[in-house]
Design a protein around this motif. Structure first.
Motif, PDB file in Angstrom:
ATOM      1  N   ALA A 378       0.841  -1.206   0.000  1.00  0.00           N
ATOM      2  CA  ALA A 378       0.000   0.000   0.000  1.00  0.00           C
ATOM      3  C   ALA A 378       0.878   1.260   0.000  1.00  0.00           C
ATOM      4  O   ALA A 378       1.919   1.299   0.665  1.00  0.00           O
ATOM      5  N   TYR A 379       0.416   2.252  -0.732  1.00  0.00           N
ATOM      6  CA  TYR A 379       1.138   3.520  -0.810  1.00  0.00           C
ATOM      7  C   TYR A 379       0.144   4.679  -0.624  1.00  0.00           C
ATOM      8  O   TYR A 379      -1.048   4.560  -0.922  1.00  0.00           O
ATOM      9  N   LYS A 380       0.689   5.804  -0.134  1.00  0.00           N
ATOM     10  CA  LYS A 380      -0.140   7.003   0.041  1.00  0.00           C
ATOM     11  C   LYS A 380       0.377   8.127  -0.874  1.00  0.00           C
ATOM     12  O   LYS A 380       1.582   8.318  -1.009  1.00  0.00           O
ATOM     13  N   PHE A 381      -0.580   8.862  -1.433  1.00  0.00           N
ATOM     14  CA  PHE A 381      -0.249   9.960  -2.345  1.00  0.00           C
ATOM     15  C   PHE A 381      -1.064  11.205  -1.994  1.00  0.00           C
ATOM     16  O   PHE A 381      -2.136  11.123  -1.375  1.00  0.00           O
ATOM     17  N   LYS A 382      -0.545  12.347  -2.403  1.00  0.00           N
ATOM     18  CA  LYS A 382      -1.294  13.610  -2.404  1.00  0.00           C
ATOM     19  C   LYS A 382      -1.003  14.315  -3.731  1.00  0.00           C
ATOM     20  O   LYS A 382       0.090  14.182  -4.284  1.00  0.00           O
ATOM     21  N   ILE A 383      -1.994  15.081  -4.195  1.00  0.00           N
ATOM     22  CA  ILE A 383      -1.826  15.794  -5.461  1.00  0.00           C
ATOM     23  C   ILE A 383      -2.168  17.265  -5.244  1.00  0.00           C
ATOM     24  O   ILE A 383      -3.235  17.599  -4.707  1.00  0.00           O
ATOM     25  N   THR A 384      -1.265  18.131  -5.685  1.00  0.00           N
ATOM     26  CA  THR A 384      -1.446  19.585  -5.574  1.00  0.00           C
ATOM     27  C   THR A 384      -1.715  20.162  -6.959  1.00  0.00           C
ATOM     28  O   THR A 384      -0.994  19.873  -7.916  1.00  0.00           O
ATOM     29  N   SER A 385      -2.762  20.970  -7.070  1.00  0.00           N
ATOM     30  CA  SER A 385      -3.029  21.647  -8.345  1.00  0.00           C
ATOM     31  C   SER A 385      -2.036  22.801  -8.516  1.00  0.00           C
ATOM     32  O   SER A 385      -1.580  23.410  -7.553  1.00  0.00           O
ATOM     33  N   LEU A 386      -1.697  23.085  -9.759  1.00  0.00           N
ATOM     34  CA  LEU A 386      -0.768  24.164 -10.093  1.00  0.00           C
ATOM     35  C   LEU A 386      -1.419  25.097 -11.094  1.00  0.00           C
ATOM     36  O   LEU A 386      -2.157  24.655 -11.978  1.00  0.00           O
ATOM     37  N   TYR A 387      -1.190  26.401 -10.956  1.00  0.00           N
ATOM     38  CA  TYR A 387      -1.691  27.355 -11.946  1.00  0.00           C
ATOM     39  C   TYR A 387      -0.537  28.213 -12.431  1.00  0.00           C
ATOM     40  O   TYR A 387       0.448  28.450 -11.728  1.00  0.00           O
ATOM     41  N   SER A 388      -0.659  28.666 -13.672  1.00  0.00           N
ATOM     42  CA  SER A 388       0.446  29.337 -14.338  1.00  0.00           C
ATOM     43  C   SER A 388       0.370  30.846 -14.171  1.00  0.00           C
ATOM     44  O   SER A 388      -0.676  31.462 -14.395  1.00  0.00           O
ATOM     45  N   VAL A 389       1.480  31.454 -13.775  1.00  0.00           N
ATOM     46  CA  VAL A 389       1.647  32.902 -13.724  1.00  0.00           C
ATOM     47  C   VAL A 389       2.973  33.220 -14.386  1.00  0.00           C
ATOM     48  O   VAL A 389       4.020  32.743 -13.950  1.00  0.00           O
ATOM     49  N   ASN A 390       2.922  34.025 -15.451  1.00  0.00           N
ATOM     50  CA  ASN A 390       4.138  34.357 -16.206  1.00  0.00           C
ATOM     51  C   ASN A 390       4.872  33.123 -16.698  1.00  0.00           C
ATOM     52  O   ASN A 390       6.105  33.088 -16.743  1.00  0.00           O
ATOM     53  N   GLY A 391       4.124  32.078 -17.042  1.00  0.00           N
ATOM     54  CA  GLY A 391       4.743  30.871 -17.566  1.00  0.00           C
ATOM     55  C   GLY A 391       5.367  29.990 -16.506  1.00  0.00           C
ATOM     56  O   GLY A 391       5.991  28.970 -16.833  1.00  0.00           O
ATOM     57  N   LYS A 392       5.219  30.352 -15.228  1.00  0.00           N
ATOM     58  CA  LYS A 392       5.746  29.541 -14.133  1.00  0.00           C
ATOM     59  C   LYS A 392       4.595  29.051 -13.264  1.00  0.00           C
ATOM     60  O   LYS A 392       3.604  29.748 -13.088  1.00  0.00           O
ATOM     61  N   TYR A 393       4.770  27.840 -12.721  1.00  0.00           N
ATOM     62  CA  TYR A 393       3.701  27.268 -11.913  1.00  0.00           C
ATOM     63  C   TYR A 393       3.756  27.757 -10.471  1.00  0.00           C
ATOM     64  O   TYR A 393       4.826  27.876  -9.871  1.00  0.00           O
ATOM     65  N   LYS A 394       2.547  28.045  -9.950  1.00  0.00           N
ATOM     66  CA  LYS A 394       2.397  28.336  -8.529  1.00  0.00           C
ATOM     67  C   LYS A 394       1.445  27.312  -7.928  1.00  0.00           C
ATOM     68  O   LYS A 394       0.544  26.818  -8.608  1.00  0.00           O
ATOM     69  N   LYS A 395       1.656  27.013  -6.648  1.00  0.00           N
ATOM     70  CA  LYS A 395       0.860  25.972  -6.005  1.00  0.00           C
ATOM     71  C   LYS A 395      -0.542  26.458  -5.678  1.00  0.00           C
ATOM     72  O   LYS A 395      -0.734  27.570  -5.180  1.00  0.00           O
ATOM     73  N   GLY A 396      -1.513  25.574  -5.984  1.00  0.00           N
ATOM     74  CA  GLY A 396      -2.872  25.795  -5.556  1.00  0.00           C
ATOM     75  C   GLY A 396      -3.162  24.955  -4.320  1.00  0.00           C
ATOM     76  O   GLY A 396      -2.302  24.796  -3.449  1.00  0.00           O
ATOM     77  N   GLU A 397      -4.356  24.379  -4.276  1.00  0.00           N
ATOM     78  CA  GLU A 397      -4.746  23.570  -3.123  1.00  0.00           C
ATOM     79  C   GLU A 397      -4.272  22.123  -3.283  1.00  0.00           C
ATOM     80  O   GLU A 397      -4.043  21.646  -4.397  1.00  0.00           O
ATOM     81  N   THR A 398      -4.145  21.439  -2.151  1.00  0.00           N
ATOM     82  CA  THR A 398      -3.662  20.047  -2.127  1.00  0.00           C
ATOM     83  C   THR A 398      -4.783  19.116  -1.699  1.00  0.00           C
ATOM     84  O   THR A 398      -5.578  19.439  -0.803  1.00  0.00           O
ATOM     85  N   SER A 399      -4.837  17.953  -2.325  1.00  0.00           N
ATOM     86  CA  SER A 399      -5.881  16.965  -2.025  1.00  0.00           C
ATOM     87  C   SER A 399      -5.655  16.308  -0.671  1.00  0.00           C
ATOM     88  O   SER A 399      -4.583  16.431  -0.060  1.00  0.00           O
ATOM     89  N   LYS A 400      -6.650  15.606  -0.235  1.00  0.00           N
ATOM     90  CA  LYS A 400      -6.477  14.742   0.926  1.00  0.00           C
ATOM     91  C   LYS A 400      -5.627  13.531   0.527  1.00  0.00           C
ATOM     92  O   LYS A 400      -5.399  13.287  -0.654  1.00  0.00           O
ATOM     93  N   ALA A 401      -5.161  12.786   1.510  1.00  0.00           N
ATOM     94  CA  ALA A 401      -4.316  11.610   1.237  1.00  0.00           C
ATOM     95  C   ALA A 401      -5.104  10.568   0.439  1.00  0.00           C
ATOM     96  O   ALA A 401      -6.298  10.328   0.676  1.00  0.00           O
ATOM     97  N   ILE A 402      -4.434   9.954  -0.555  1.00  0.00           N
ATOM     98  CA  ILE A 402      -5.029   8.911  -1.405  1.00  0.00           C
ATOM     99  C   ILE A 402      -4.307   7.611  -1.113  1.00  0.00           C
ATOM    100  O   ILE A 402      -3.070   7.536  -1.225  1.00  0.00           O
ATOM    101  N   LEU A 403      -5.036   6.599  -0.758  1.00  0.00           N
ATOM    102  CA  LEU A 403      -4.447   5.293  -0.453  1.00  0.00           C
ATOM    103  C   LEU A 403      -4.699   4.335  -1.621  1.00  0.00           C
ATOM    104  O   LEU A 403      -5.816   4.187  -2.082  1.00  0.00           O
ATOM    105  N   ALA A 404      -3.612   3.705  -2.123  1.00  0.00           N
ATOM    106  CA  ALA A 404      -3.713   2.755  -3.237  1.00  0.00           C
ATOM    107  C   ALA A 404      -2.667   1.671  -3.033  1.00  0.00           C
ATOM    108  O   ALA A 404      -1.681   1.867  -2.324  1.00  0.00           O
TER     109      ALA A 404
END
Length: 408
Positions: A378-404
């Motif tokens: 079993a492994y745990k993951f999180k995913i953070t959305s990214l949005y572009s400003v001036n061609g560079k990514y900035k962090k948005g919100e992060t998901s809850k932990a995903i177990l797979a």
């Protein structure tokens, strides 16, 4: 104030000869004999407003003699140049529906109305040069009927307490915002540009150092000014130095960065100043909200402005959700729903040895396969959305932990 009113009315009577009729109360207070044959159709009073019909067939207010305070202009008449200029008694102005279609608010019509705080205009309107120049206590502007033709040069020049400008949509007419229209509106933090705005000229929002975010419609173009070709919409961190053109060492650059501080040194006699020896302002970093392929996007890229695309969240992109997981003996594939405002995603995997989530990969689609894993684990993951400003990514919100888990 009574003397000023009486003298002004007398000057109009003399200027227009027998066409003007002074009210009896004014004639009596002057203690002189004033006679007139009849009121002319071309010159007349509506309450405290003196009206003159011009050669274009439009009736214009040419002088106001009232007590001030909150005023509502008569319907069906326009406002002539300098009509209310230097009036220090008016605190709010409402221009109702019915403003003549082919008329503008005249040049410098309300300039230096130093106690004016609120402006509401119900009709579609065109605003001429300097109409509200140096209204230093103006706080809010509501152009409910939208704009016809233009917001003219220096229309709101040095309204340095103006915080909010709301412009309604006028579907019948397009308009442009001229050079220096909002020049030195230091406090301006909110302005909407409607779809009917076809053009923004060079220094329209120069030194509006409180603006942090402005949406530019996809069809709005930027036109450089011959002298200040990089003015456009920008905070003071770059363009306050233009003041040094007036006099050497008039402006001193104190610092650099996102919160650049400038000191504007002005001689007391300089009428173009804030009537102080100096003013200090903190410039915010402006972000243009643009459409891909638009003139605004091109301008932002060429001039180093922050930008982001229409549809992105105003602050951060949302957290990814709607996860589905599948596995093989040595890999796990993660899928999720398209996330509002996200241009890409950062995938993180939990490291049991460090006790932290560590970045695995950045992906642009709503899918990621993590390989090289142990079977039946079993492994745990999180995913953070990214949005572009001036061609560079900035962090948005992060998901809850995903177990797979991987298969045996």
């Amino acid at each position: 104030m009574k003397f000023r009113k009486t003298a002004a009315l007398l000057s109009f009577a003399l200027a227009f000869g027998t066409f003007a009729v002074l009210p009896e109360s004014i004639s009596e207070s002057l203690d002189i004999g004033i006679t007139a044959e009849a009121a002319s159709d071309d010159n007349y009073f509506i309450g405290d407003y003196f009206i003159k019909k011009e050669s274009d067939g439009i009736d214009y207010i040419v002088y106001y003699s009232g007590p001030g305070g909150d005023i509502t202009l008569p319907e069906g008449v326009a406002v002539g140049s300098y009509a209310f200029s230097n009036n220090d008694t008016i605190t709010s102005i409402t221009i109702p529906k019915g403003f003549p279609q082919n008329a503008s608010i005249g040049e410098y019509a309300f300039s230096k109305c130093t106690n004016l705080k609120k402006l509401v205009i119900e009709s579609p309107i065109s605003i001429d040069k300097g109409s509200f120049y140096d209204c230093i206590n103006l706080r809010s502007v509501e152009l409910k009927g939208g704009v016809r033709d233009k917001i003219g040069r220096e229309a709101f020049f040095s309204c340095y307490n103006l915080k909010k400008v709301s412009i309604g949509e006028n579907k019948k007419d397009s308009f442009y915002i001229d050079n220096a229209a909002f020049y030195d509106c230091f406090s301006l933090s909110s302005v909407n540009i409607p779809e009917s705005c076809s053009e923004i000229k060079g220094t329209a929002f120069m030194n509006c150092c409180g603006l942090t975010e402005v949406r530019i419609p996809p069809n709005t173009i930027f036109t450089p000014d011959a002298k200040y070709h990089m003015g456009y919409i920008h905070g003071a961190e770059s363009y306050f130095l233009a003041r040094s053109d007036w006099e050497k060492n008039q402006v001193t650059k104190l610092a650099d960065g996102n919160t650049t501080l400038y000191e504007m040194k002005v001689k007391p006699k300089d009428e173009r100043s804030l009537k102080k020896n100096y003013v200090e302002v903190t410039a915010q970093k402006l972000t243009l909200i643009v459409t891909k392929g638009s003139d605004a996007e091109k301008y932002a890229k060429e001039n180093g402005l922050n930008y982001k695309y229409e549809g992105a969240s105003s602050d951060r992109s949302a957290a990814p959700s709607g996860f589905k997981c599948s596995g093989t003996t040595d890999s796990i594939t993660l899928r999720w729903d398209k996330t509002e405002g996200a241009d890409a995603y950062a995938v993180y995997m939990y490291n049991s040895e460090t006790g932290k989530y560590e970045k695995y990969k950045t992906v642009k689609s709503e899918k990621c396969t993590v390989s090289g894993l142990s079977s039946n684990t079993a492994y745990k993951f999180k995913i953070t959305s990214l949005y572009s400003v001036n061609g560079k990514y900035k962090k948005g919100e992060t998901s809850k932990a995903i177990l797979a888990a991987t298969k045996k």
